[in-house]
Scaffold this motif. Structure first.
Motif, PDB file in Angstrom:
ATOM      1  N   ASP A 134      32.117  89.214  27.423  1.00 21.84           N
ATOM      2  CA  ASP A 134      31.337  88.021  27.724  1.00 21.84           C
ATOM      3  C   ASP A 134      30.849  87.381  26.420  1.00 21.84           C
ATOM      4  O   ASP A 134      30.066  87.983  25.682  1.00 21.84           O
ATOM      5  CB  ASP A 134      30.148  88.385  28.601  1.00 21.84           C
ATOM      6  CG  ASP A 134      29.418  87.160  29.128  1.00 21.84           C
ATOM      7  OD1 ASP A 134      29.621  86.062  28.575  1.00 21.84           O
ATOM      8  OD2 ASP A 134      28.655  87.302  30.098  1.00 21.84           O
ATOM      9  N   PRO A 135      31.258  86.153  26.110  1.00 26.67           N
ATOM     10  CA  PRO A 135      30.821  85.518  24.859  1.00 26.67           C
ATOM     11  C   PRO A 135      29.315  85.280  24.795  1.00 26.67           C
ATOM     12  O   PRO A 135      28.748  85.234  23.696  1.00 26.67           O
ATOM     13  CB  PRO A 135      31.606  84.201  24.841  1.00 26.67           C
ATOM     14  CG  PRO A 135      32.026  83.968  26.244  1.00 26.67           C
ATOM     15  CD  PRO A 135      32.213  85.321  26.858  1.00 26.67           C
ATOM     16  N   ILE A 136      28.677  85.134  25.950  1.00 30.69           N
ATOM     17  CA  ILE A 136      27.224  84.959  25.926  1.00 30.69           C
ATOM     18  C   ILE A 136      26.536  86.239  25.457  1.00 30.69           C
ATOM     19  O   ILE A 136      25.570  86.200  24.677  1.00 30.69           O
ATOM     20  CB  ILE A 136      26.709  84.531  27.325  1.00 30.69           C
ATOM     21  CG1 ILE A 136      27.216  83.131  27.671  1.00 30.69           C
ATOM     22  CG2 ILE A 136      25.182  84.572  27.358  1.00 30.69           C
ATOM     23  CD1 ILE A 136      26.742  82.619  29.017  1.00 30.69           C
ATOM     24  N   GLU A 137      27.034  87.383  25.920  1.00 29.17           N
ATOM     25  CA  GLU A 137      26.468  88.654  25.463  1.00 29.17           C
ATOM     26  C   GLU A 137      26.730  88.857  23.973  1.00 29.17           C
ATOM     27  O   GLU A 137      25.881  89.396  23.255  1.00 29.17           O
ATOM     28  CB  GLU A 137      27.052  89.807  26.276  1.00 29.17           C
ATOM     29  CG  GLU A 137      26.680  89.777  27.760  1.00 29.17           C
ATOM     30  CD  GLU A 137      25.186  89.794  27.987  1.00 29.17           C
ATOM     31  OE1 GLU A 137      24.454  90.417  27.187  1.00 29.17           O
ATOM     32  OE2 GLU A 137      24.733  89.175  28.969  1.00 29.17           O
ATOM     33  N   ASP A 138      27.903  88.437  23.507  1.00 26.87           N
ATOM     34  CA  ASP A 138      28.195  88.511  22.072  1.00 26.87           C
ATOM     35  C   ASP A 138      27.229  87.632  21.280  1.00 26.87           C
ATOM     36  O   ASP A 138      26.754  88.017  20.208  1.00 26.87           O
ATOM     37  CB  ASP A 138      29.635  88.071  21.797  1.00 26.87           C
ATOM     38  CG  ASP A 138      30.659  89.041  22.382  1.00 26.87           C
ATOM     39  OD1 ASP A 138      30.299  90.207  22.613  1.00 26.87           O
ATOM     40  OD2 ASP A 138      31.808  88.618  22.595  1.00 26.87           O
ATOM     41  N   TYR A 139      26.959  86.460  21.808  1.00 30.45           N
ATOM     42  CA  TYR A 139      26.010  85.528  21.185  1.00 30.45           C
ATOM     43  C   TYR A 139      24.626  86.172  21.073  1.00 30.45           C
ATOM     44  O   TYR A 139      23.987  86.156  20.016  1.00 30.45           O
ATOM     45  CB  TYR A 139      25.958  84.252  22.012  1.00 30.45           C
ATOM     46  CG  TYR A 139      25.069  83.157  21.472  1.00 30.45           C
ATOM     47  CD1 TYR A 139      25.608  82.061  20.809  1.00 30.45           C
ATOM     48  CD2 TYR A 139      23.684  83.190  21.666  1.00 30.45           C
ATOM     49  CE1 TYR A 139      24.801  81.041  20.333  1.00 30.45           C
ATOM     50  CE2 TYR A 139      22.874  82.185  21.191  1.00 30.45           C
ATOM     51  CZ  TYR A 139      23.434  81.100  20.523  1.00 30.45           C
ATOM     52  OH  TYR A 139      22.615  80.103  20.053  1.00 30.45           O
ATOM     53  N   ALA A 140      24.167  86.739  22.194  1.00 34.57           N
ATOM     54  CA  ALA A 140      22.844  87.366  22.211  1.00 34.57           C
ATOM     55  C   ALA A 140      22.783  88.553  21.255  1.00 34.57           C
ATOM     56  O   ALA A 140      21.783  88.752  20.558  1.00 34.57           O
ATOM     57  CB  ALA A 140      22.495  87.813  23.624  1.00 34.57           C
ATOM     58  N   ALA A 141      23.857  89.332  21.191  1.00 38.04           N
ATOM     59  CA  ALA A 141      23.886  90.486  20.299  1.00 38.04           C
ATOM     60  C   ALA A 141      23.851  90.050  18.844  1.00 38.04           C
ATOM     61  O   ALA A 141      23.159  90.664  18.009  1.00 38.04           O
ATOM     62  CB  ALA A 141      25.134  91.319  20.570  1.00 38.04           C
ATOM     63  N   GLU A 142      24.588  88.993  18.506  1.00 34.59           N
ATOM     64  CA  GLU A 142      24.594  88.493  17.129  1.00 34.59           C
ATOM     65  C   GLU A 142      23.216  87.968  16.730  1.00 34.59           C
ATOM     66  O   GLU A 142      22.735  88.216  15.612  1.00 34.59           O
ATOM     67  CB  GLU A 142      25.640  87.389  16.981  1.00 34.59           C
ATOM     68  CG  GLU A 142      25.775  86.864  15.551  1.00 34.59           C
ATOM     69  CD  GLU A 142      26.846  85.794  15.412  1.00 34.59           C
ATOM     70  OE1 GLU A 142      26.879  85.135  14.352  1.00 34.59           O
ATOM     71  OE2 GLU A 142      27.626  85.606  16.366  1.00 34.59           O
ATOM     72  N   LEU A 143      22.558  87.258  17.642  1.00 33.03           N
ATOM     73  CA  LEU A 143      21.226  86.742  17.350  1.00 33.03           C
ATOM     74  C   LEU A 143      20.220  87.879  17.200  1.00 33.03           C
ATOM     75  O   LEU A 143      19.364  87.854  16.311  1.00 33.03           O
ATOM     76  CB  LEU A 143      20.794  85.792  18.470  1.00 33.03           C
ATOM     77  CG  LEU A 143      19.454  85.068  18.273  1.00 33.03           C
ATOM     78  CD1 LEU A 143      19.474  84.235  17.003  1.00 33.03           C
ATOM     79  CD2 LEU A 143      19.145  84.186  19.479  1.00 33.03           C
ATOM     80  N   THR A 144      20.340  88.885  18.049  1.00 37.57           N
ATOM     81  CA  THR A 144      19.447  90.042  17.966  1.00 37.57           C
ATOM     82  C   THR A 144      19.576  90.740  16.614  1.00 37.57           C
ATOM     83  O   THR A 144      18.569  91.126  16.000  1.00 37.57           O
ATOM     84  CB  THR A 144      19.761  91.039  19.091  1.00 37.57           C
ATOM     85  OG1 THR A 144      19.544  90.414  20.356  1.00 37.57           O
ATOM     86  CG2 THR A 144      18.884  92.279  18.991  1.00 37.57           C
ATOM     87  N   THR A 145      20.796  90.883  16.134  1.00 33.02           N
ATOM     88  CA  THR A 145      21.030  91.532  14.848  1.00 33.02           C
ATOM     89  C   THR A 145      20.440  90.731  13.691  1.00 33.02           C
ATOM     90  O   THR A 145      19.947  91.293  12.716  1.00 33.02           O
ATOM     91  CB  THR A 145      22.542  91.731  14.627  1.00 33.02           C
ATOM     92  OG1 THR A 145      23.063  92.523  15.689  1.00 33.02           O
ATOM     93  CG2 THR A 145      22.822  92.427  13.302  1.00 33.02           C
ATOM     94  N   ALA A 146      20.466  89.411  13.816  1.00 33.99           N
ATOM     95  CA  ALA A 146      20.004  88.551  12.727  1.00 33.99           C
ATOM     96  C   ALA A 146      18.494  88.488  12.615  1.00 33.99           C
ATOM     97  O   ALA A 146      17.962  88.117  11.564  1.00 33.99           O
ATOM     98  CB  ALA A 146      20.558  87.142  12.916  1.00 33.99           C
ATOM     99  N   LEU A 147      17.778  88.848  13.690  1.00 31.00           N
ATOM    100  CA  LEU A 147      16.330  88.687  13.720  1.00 31.00           C
ATOM    101  C   LEU A 147      15.605  90.000  13.442  1.00 31.00           C
ATOM    102  O   LEU A 147      16.098  91.081  13.760  1.00 31.00           O
ATOM    103  CB  LEU A 147      15.898  88.142  15.083  1.00 31.00           C
ATOM    104  CG  LEU A 147      16.451  86.763  15.467  1.00 31.00           C
ATOM    105  CD1 LEU A 147      16.012  86.388  16.870  1.00 31.00           C
ATOM    106  CD2 LEU A 147      16.017  85.708  14.463  1.00 31.00           C
ATOM    107  N   HIS A 148      14.400  89.882  12.886  1.00 30.84           N
ATOM    108  CA  HIS A 148      13.548  91.039  12.602  1.00 30.84           C
ATOM    109  C   HIS A 148      12.129  90.735  13.063  1.00 30.84           C
ATOM    110  O   HIS A 148      11.640  89.615  12.885  1.00 30.84           O
ATOM    111  CB  HIS A 148      13.558  91.366  11.105  1.00 30.84           C
ATOM    112  CG  HIS A 148      14.907  91.710  10.565  1.00 30.84           C
ATOM    113  ND1 HIS A 148      15.404  92.996  10.548  1.00 30.84           N
ATOM    114  CD2 HIS A 148      15.886  90.924  10.048  1.00 30.84           C
ATOM    115  CE1 HIS A 148      16.625  92.989  10.030  1.00 30.84           C
ATOM    116  NE2 HIS A 148      16.938  91.746   9.722  1.00 30.84           N
TER     117      HIS A 148
END
Length: 214
Positions: A4-18
């Motif tokens: 699911d590209p939306i889940e990939d999107y959410a995972a990428e954003l999660t990794t980028a944030l602290h």
């Protein structure tokens, strides 16, 4: 990568944030839900799913484009988290140390200078933390949050997390063990626990303060 590209999107954003895990999860979840709604509206009009996702991402922005504004919100959340930890730990430990001092029942006994100095450092950090909660709370309706405040709070938390254990040790050594050992034991255990929590929160706060925001 998931299917699911939306889940990939959410995972990428999660990794980028602290920042605080709960605040980050809520923020990413809101963006993800917005994407889901936008994609659902597009697919209802007959657009293929992946094309609908691509269009929604163009409207929302890529994770790298959203990260700076999202990080700004999380940096403030982490600053407030560290400030609250400072107030709780410093306040509780100062009360414990005062109780130990009064429980010793030594005529004319004074706090060692090292304890007074380290306690003053921790108390100053606590005052800064209280001011930070005000500056990042209702006052943001009228005044912007100072750019250097998160980094200042991070270093204040680190300083206090170092000062409090040393003050506790100095106080325990200076007092006769037999007269106050239950309180010394309680304060010592809380000092160790609070040091770990406060030092970790302060380190994350400093890391967040160094990340790009907009």
């Amino acid at each position: 990568m998931s299917a699911d590209p939306i889940e990939d999107y959410a995972a990428e954003l999660t990794t980028a944030l602290h920042g605080p895990a709960r605040a980050k999860s809520r923020l990413v979840g809101e963006i993800r839900d917005g994407l889901v709604d936008a994609v659902a509206a597009q697919t209802a009009e007959g657009l293929p799913y992946r094309q609908a996702v691509e269009q929604a991402v163009r409207e929302f922005g890529t994770p790298s484009e959203l990260a700076p504004s999202c990080q700004q919100e999380l940096t403030i959340a982490q600053t407030r988290h560290t400030a609250r930890a400072l107030i709780v730990t410093v306040g509780f430990l100062i009360v414990c140390w005062y109780a130990i001092w009064t429980a010793s029942h030594i005529q004319g006994w004074q706090l060692p200078h090292a304890v007074q100095l380290l306690t003053a450092v921790a108390a100053a950090a606590g005052v800064l933390a209280a001011a930070t909660l005000a500056a990042t709370g209702p006052l943001t309706r009228w005044l912007p949050v100072p750019d250097r405040l998160p980094l200042l709070v991070g270093w204040a938390g680190t300083t206090a997390s170092v000062a409090m254990p040393f003050a506790g040790i100095a106080l325990a050594i200076a007092l006769p063990l037999a007269t106050a050992w239950p309180l010394i034991l309680l304060a010592g255990g809380f000092t160790v626990a609070s040091h770990a929590v406060l030092a970790t929160s302060a380190r994350v706060c400093r890391e967040c303060a160094r990340l790009p925001i907009c």
